[in-house]
Design a protein around this motif. Structure first.
Motif, mmCIF file in Angstrom:
data_model
loop_
_atom_site.group_PDB
_atom_site.id
_atom_site.type_symbol
_atom_site.label_atom_id
_atom_site.label_comp_id
_atom_site.label_asym_id
_atom_site.label_seq_id
_atom_site.Cartn_x
_atom_site.Cartn_y
_atom_site.Cartn_z
ATOM 1 N N GLY A 140 51.456 54.948 71.730
ATOM 2 C CA GLY A 140 51.469 55.370 73.076
ATOM 3 C C GLY A 140 52.910 54.649 73.754
ATOM 4 N N ASN A 141 53.683 54.349 73.119
ATOM 5 C CA ASN A 141 55.334 54.010 73.615
ATOM 6 C C ASN A 141 56.268 54.652 72.712
ATOM 7 N N PRO A 142 57.049 55.482 73.217
ATOM 8 C CA PRO A 142 57.899 56.285 72.398
ATOM 9 C C PRO A 142 58.890 55.395 71.849
ATOM 10 N N ASN A 143 59.199 54.429 72.299
ATOM 11 C CA ASN A 143 60.161 53.412 71.904
ATOM 12 C C ASN A 143 59.564 52.515 70.572
ATOM 13 N N VAL A 144 58.497 52.662 70.108
ATOM 14 C CA VAL A 144 57.563 51.827 69.252
ATOM 15 C C VAL A 144 56.970 52.633 68.210
ATOM 16 N N VAL A 145 57.329 52.297 66.865
ATOM 17 C CA VAL A 145 56.927 53.138 66.067
ATOM 18 C C VAL A 145 55.885 52.330 64.967
ATOM 19 N N SER A 146 54.722 52.725 64.768
ATOM 20 C CA SER A 146 54.013 51.841 63.829
ATOM 21 C C SER A 146 53.667 52.674 62.660
ATOM 22 N N VAL A 147 53.737 51.954 61.458
ATOM 23 C CA VAL A 147 53.329 52.747 60.079
ATOM 24 C C VAL A 147 52.630 52.005 59.271
ATOM 25 N N HIS A 154 45.494 51.209 44.225
ATOM 26 C CA HIS A 154 45.306 49.684 44.148
ATOM 27 C C HIS A 154 44.903 49.163 45.539
ATOM 28 N N PRO A 155 43.596 49.231 46.047
ATOM 29 C CA PRO A 155 43.177 48.551 47.240
ATOM 30 C C PRO A 155 43.479 47.400 47.177
ATOM 31 N N GLU A 156 43.312 46.609 45.938
ATOM 32 C CA GLU A 156 43.531 45.306 45.911
ATOM 33 C C GLU A 156 44.651 44.598 46.732
ATOM 34 N N TYR A 157 45.627 45.496 46.881
ATOM 35 C CA TYR A 157 46.965 45.347 47.490
ATOM 36 C C TYR A 157 46.867 44.924 49.014
ATOM 37 N N GLY A 158 45.733 45.629 49.598
ATOM 38 C CA GLY A 158 45.354 45.393 51.092
ATOM 39 C C GLY A 158 46.356 46.627 51.729
ATOM 40 N N VAL A 159 46.361 46.122 53.071
ATOM 41 C CA VAL A 159 47.056 47.144 53.926
ATOM 42 C C VAL A 159 48.128 46.330 54.740
ATOM 43 N N ILE A 160 49.307 47.158 55.021
ATOM 44 C CA ILE A 160 50.425 46.372 55.840
ATOM 45 C C ILE A 160 50.691 47.494 56.748
ATOM 46 N N THR A 161 50.874 47.028 58.114
ATOM 47 C CA THR A 161 51.198 47.786 59.266
ATOM 48 C C THR A 161 52.625 47.292 59.480
ATOM 49 N N LEU A 162 53.583 48.161 59.768
ATOM 50 C CA LEU A 162 54.736 47.679 60.288
ATOM 51 C C LEU A 162 55.254 48.337 61.580
ATOM 52 N N ILE A 163 55.853 47.421 62.424
ATOM 53 C CA ILE A 163 56.118 47.853 63.859
ATOM 54 C C ILE A 163 57.386 47.769 64.019
ATOM 55 N N PHE A 164 58.059 49.010 64.241
ATOM 56 C CA PHE A 164 59.420 49.300 64.613
ATOM 57 C C PHE A 164 59.482 49.429 66.039
ATOM 58 N N THR A 165 60.874 48.651 66.440
ATOM 59 C CA THR A 165 61.358 49.011 68.029
ATOM 60 C C THR A 165 62.533 49.784 67.824
ATOM 61 N N ARG A 166 62.783 50.594 68.850
ATOM 62 C CA ARG A 166 64.085 51.612 68.858
ATOM 63 C C ARG A 166 65.234 50.578 69.281
ATOM 64 N N LYS A 167 66.220 50.693 68.695
ATOM 65 C CA LYS A 167 67.382 49.805 68.958
ATOM 66 C C LYS A 167 68.692 50.336 68.115
ATOM 67 N N PRO A 168 69.461 50.969 69.188
ATOM 68 C CA PRO A 168 70.780 51.823 68.504
ATOM 69 C C PRO A 168 71.593 51.007 67.713
ATOM 70 N N ALA A 170 70.579 48.739 65.520
ATOM 71 C CA ALA A 170 70.057 48.432 64.317
ATOM 72 C C ALA A 170 70.172 49.769 63.116
ATOM 73 N N PRO A 171 70.209 49.638 61.970
ATOM 74 C CA PRO A 171 70.184 50.346 60.993
ATOM 75 C C PRO A 171 69.249 51.527 61.295
ATOM 76 N N GLY A 172 69.677 52.700 61.086
ATOM 77 C CA GLY A 172 68.807 54.030 61.320
ATOM 78 C C GLY A 172 68.117 54.230 62.965
ATOM 79 N N GLY A 173 68.783 52.904 63.870
ATOM 80 C CA GLY A 173 68.341 53.098 65.353
ATOM 81 C C GLY A 173 66.916 52.531 65.377
ATOM 82 N N LEU A 174 66.135 51.968 64.293
ATOM 83 C CA LEU A 174 65.031 51.260 64.374
ATOM 84 C C LEU A 174 65.022 49.748 63.832
#
Length: 218
Positions: A140-147, A154-168, A170-174
């Motif tokens: 819901g925020n164009p400046n925030v990317v969630s992956v 391998h479901p035993e590895y679980g789930v990881i959610t990464l949150i990025f914020t746009r920042k010029p 930073a490498p790649g702008g995120l």
């Protein structure tokens, strides 16, 4: 503090695995159902992660009970990372590019995870074909990317959610600002980063550690 340390031990491995697994995302392995916009955001995230050669950052690690500890993260690609915790937590997590090691100096215990049998393989061995799946989740925020990242094989590895914020700057702008690791037992660990410094001097000596079981340094 004793109960906190026990909870900390149970989730710390998953948190560290998350940190090393994230740069293993491969854009070509995005699910076919992903939209062009989602694919573009995922590619941005991968570019940002791969753009980090070295980094230091302060972090706050919070477990499912709300208990938090702080520390300093040092990263050097490919495959090296160090979680240096505050003095009240007499533990250390280090990857030397071959194995992820957790050292508990209170009980003189060392635990190692072979990288070849973990999600870290794709990061540390570029020639290894390890299936990874990344799904962009709406924020819901164009400046925030969630992956959201999971290995369906391998479901035993679980789930990881990464949150990025746009920042010029930073490498790649995120900028990776935090991640949430949910293991196979639904234990949640959050790592929040701040004061990220990129391209800082980092040597291989930063990823050495003292083995409490003997006096020689590894």
């Amino acid at each position: 503090m004793k109960r906190m340390r026990m909870t900390f031990r149970s989730c710390v491995g998953a948190a560290a695995l998350a940190a090393l697994a994230v740069p293993a995302l491969v854009p070509g392995e995005v699910a076919l159902a992903a939209t062009n916009a989602e694919s573009a955001q995922l590619n941005e995230a991968v570019t940002a992660l791969r753009g980090i050669s070295t980094m230091r950052a302060d972090f706050v690690q919070t477990d499912r009970t709300g208990q938090s500890v702080t520390g300093t993260l040092t990263l050097k690609r490919p495959g090296r990372i160090r979680f240096q915790y505050e003095k009240s937590v007499n533990m250390l997590i280090v990857s030397d590019g071959k194995a992820l090691t957790m050292i508990d100096y209170d009980v003189n215990q060392v635990q190692r995870w072979p990288i070849s049998n973990s999600p870290l393989g794709a990061l540390l061995d570029p020639n290894r074909d390890v299936a990874k799946f990344g799904t962009v989740r709406p924020t819901g925020n164009p400046n925030v990317v969630s992956v959201e990242v999971r290995d369906s094989k391998h479901p035993e590895y679980g789930v990881i959610t990464l949150i990025f914020t746009r920042k010029p700057s930073a490498p790649g702008g995120l900028e990776l600002t935090y991640w949430v690791a949910l293991d196979s037992q639904n234990k949640r660990t959050t790592i929040q980063l701040k004061n990220q410094r990129y391209g800082v001097p980092v040597t291989d000596n930063d990823f050495r550690w003292n083995d409490p079981r003997r006096r020689t340094r590894r």
